[in-house]
Design an enzyme around this catalytic site. Structure first.
Site, mmCIF file in Angstrom:
data_model
loop_
_atom_site.group_PDB
_atom_site.id
_atom_site.type_symbol
_atom_site.label_atom_id
_atom_site.label_comp_id
_atom_site.label_asym_id
_atom_site.label_seq_id
_atom_site.Cartn_x
_atom_site.Cartn_y
_atom_site.Cartn_z
ATOM 1 N N ASN A 1 -17.459 -40.549 14.815
ATOM 2 C CA ASN A 1 -17.030 -40.541 13.337
ATOM 3 C C ASN A 1 -18.311 -41.564 13.152
ATOM 4 O OD1 ASN A 1 -16.217 -40.736 11.133
ATOM 5 N ND2 ASN A 1 -14.331 -40.451 11.403
ATOM 6 N N GLU B 1 -20.912 -34.849 15.869
ATOM 7 C CA GLU B 1 -20.960 -35.529 14.594
ATOM 8 C C GLU B 1 -19.086 -34.830 14.623
ATOM 9 O OE1 GLU B 1 -23.341 -34.851 11.974
ATOM 10 O OE2 GLU B 1 -22.165 -36.385 10.398
ATOM 11 N N ALA C 1 -18.889 -44.760 6.726
ATOM 12 C CA ALA C 1 -19.797 -44.174 5.607
ATOM 13 C C ALA C 1 -21.540 -44.259 6.237
ATOM 14 C CB ALA C 1 -19.589 -45.324 4.645
ATOM 15 N N HIS D 1 -24.093 -41.402 6.491
ATOM 16 C CA HIS D 1 -24.231 -41.015 4.614
ATOM 17 C C HIS D 1 -26.027 -42.277 4.330
ATOM 18 C CE1 HIS D 1 -21.245 -38.633 4.734
ATOM 19 N NE2 HIS D 1 -20.316 -39.330 4.596
ATOM 20 N N ASP E 1 -31.856 -43.324 14.461
ATOM 21 C CA ASP E 1 -32.537 -43.518 15.735
ATOM 22 C C ASP E 1 -32.690 -43.877 16.766
ATOM 23 O OD1 ASP E 1 -34.802 -43.071 13.913
ATOM 24 O OD2 ASP E 1 -35.155 -45.379 13.549
ATOM 25 N N PRO F 1 -17.212 -47.903 10.637
ATOM 26 C CA PRO F 1 -16.717 -48.979 9.267
ATOM 27 C C PRO F 1 -15.140 -48.023 9.014
ATOM 28 C CG PRO F 1 -18.360 -48.236 8.352
ATOM 29 C CD PRO F 1 -18.499 -47.729 9.990
ATOM 30 N N ASN F 2 -14.625 -48.690 8.729
ATOM 31 C CA ASN F 2 -13.150 -48.724 8.469
ATOM 32 C C ASN F 2 -12.193 -47.618 8.768
ATOM 33 O OD1 ASN F 2 -13.904 -50.477 5.550
ATOM 34 N ND2 ASN F 2 -15.348 -48.743 5.250
ATOM 35 N N ARG G 1 -5.287 -46.589 5.413
ATOM 36 C CA ARG G 1 -6.718 -46.152 4.116
ATOM 37 C C ARG G 1 -6.312 -43.822 3.485
ATOM 38 N NH1 ARG G 1 -12.304 -44.762 6.686
ATOM 39 N NH2 ARG G 1 -13.178 -44.654 4.432
ATOM 40 N N HIS H 1 -15.796 -35.563 11.607
ATOM 41 C CA HIS H 1 -15.436 -36.363 9.941
ATOM 42 C C HIS H 1 -13.821 -35.583 10.122
ATOM 43 C CE1 HIS H 1 -19.418 -38.526 9.489
ATOM 44 N NE2 HIS H 1 -19.887 -37.024 9.667
ATOM 45 N N LEU H 2 -12.766 -37.073 9.353
ATOM 46 C CA LEU H 2 -11.769 -36.214 9.122
ATOM 47 C C LEU H 2 -11.803 -35.098 8.057
ATOM 48 C CD1 LEU H 2 -10.119 -40.045 10.074
ATOM 49 C CD2 LEU H 2 -9.245 -37.849 11.151
ATOM 50 N N SER H 3 -11.986 -35.487 7.239
ATOM 51 C CA SER H 3 -12.511 -35.630 6.235
ATOM 52 C C SER H 3 -13.703 -34.014 5.770
ATOM 53 C CB SER H 3 -13.464 -35.977 5.572
ATOM 54 O OG SER H 3 -14.007 -36.321 4.871
ATOM 55 N N TYR I 1 -7.332 -38.957 4.366
ATOM 56 C CA TYR I 1 -7.273 -39.506 5.413
ATOM 57 C C TYR I 1 -6.646 -38.667 6.698
ATOM 58 C CZ TYR I 1 -12.427 -41.035 4.233
ATOM 59 O OH TYR I 1 -13.326 -41.177 3.772
ATOM 60 N N ARG J 1 -16.563 -32.977 -0.582
ATOM 61 C CA ARG J 1 -16.067 -34.111 -1.365
ATOM 62 C C ARG J 1 -17.316 -34.624 -1.917
ATOM 63 N NH1 ARG J 1 -14.248 -38.341 2.433
ATOM 64 N NH2 ARG J 1 -13.280 -39.967 0.435
ATOM 65 N N ARG K 1 -21.626 -37.772 -0.222
ATOM 66 C CA ARG K 1 -21.375 -37.471 1.356
ATOM 67 C C ARG K 1 -22.024 -36.358 2.085
ATOM 68 N NH1 ARG K 1 -17.145 -41.307 2.068
ATOM 69 N NH2 ARG K 1 -16.199 -42.113 -0.007
HETATM 70 C C1 DQA Z 1 -15.222 -40.172 7.375
HETATM 71 C C2 DQA Z 1 -16.317 -39.644 6.077
HETATM 72 C C3 DQA Z 1 -16.982 -40.034 5.185
HETATM 73 O O1 DQA Z 1 -17.465 -40.151 3.861
HETATM 74 C C4 DQA Z 1 -16.261 -41.645 5.206
HETATM 75 O O2 DQA Z 1 -17.399 -42.711 4.668
HETATM 76 C C5 DQA Z 1 -15.798 -42.234 6.112
HETATM 77 C C6 DQA Z 1 -14.908 -41.535 6.582
HETATM 78 C C7 DQA Z 1 -14.567 -38.972 7.615
HETATM 79 O O3 DQA Z 1 -13.761 -39.175 8.914
HETATM 80 O O4 DQA Z 1 -13.796 -38.138 7.026
HETATM 81 O O5 DQA Z 1 -15.760 -43.339 6.375
HETATM 82 O O6 DQA Z 1 -16.480 -40.172 8.104
#
Ligand code: DQA
Length: 142
Positions: A70, A94, A73, A76, A83, A6-7, A14, A96-98, A19, A103, A107
């Protein structure tokens, strides 16, 4: 397969201070270039819906050698995605950009990490390329 949650479709606009300015389309181009030079066939997808991500993970069982995920959210919160990964028994990296560990406390917890091969975070879009190399290496040697 590279699967985004998502997002992440909003990357570029964003929270660029968190990011960066790179869009998901830019990341896809970078990943396709890297996959080509690694000799890897790539499916690249994004969904804002937990159930859709789970369906994609299930479908990957019969069509993919591994997943770079990725989960945004849902990382978390989602026992259901954890599962799904455990059920398909595919190697998952796995991403994550950040740096999620630097953080907010909420997270720091990842439901993906216990069922993943490993986690790459904090390197922006480069993390996807690192993950491609890591997953290719893992699949070739196993
Ligand atoms: C994220 C980190 C997550 O905590 C956040 O909710 C995202 C992006 C990242 O790529 O840093 O949507 O997965």
């Amino acid at each position: 397969m590279i699967l985004n949650g998502p997002n992440l479709n909003l990357l570029g606009t964003r929270q660029p201070e968190v990011y960066g300015a790179t869009t998901l389309a830019d990341i896809e181009v970078m990943c396709r270039d890297a996959a080509k030079s690694l000799g890897v066939t790539l499916e690249f997808a994004q969904s804002n819906h937990e159930g859709m991500l789970i369906d994609q993970i299930h479908a990957a069982k019969s069509s993919q050698d591994g997943i770079i995920l990725n989960a945004g959210a849902y990382t978390h919160t989602s026992v259901a995605i954890m599962d799904a990964i455990a059920s398909v028994e595919l190697p998952v990296v796995e991403v994550h950009l950040s740096n999620i560990h630097a953080r907010e406390t909420f997270r720091h917890k990842s439901y993906i990490a216990p069922v993943a091969l490993g986690q790459i975070c904090g390197f922006g879009a480069t993390g996807y390329i690192l993950a491609l190399h890591a997953l290719k290496e893992h699949i070739s040697s196993s």
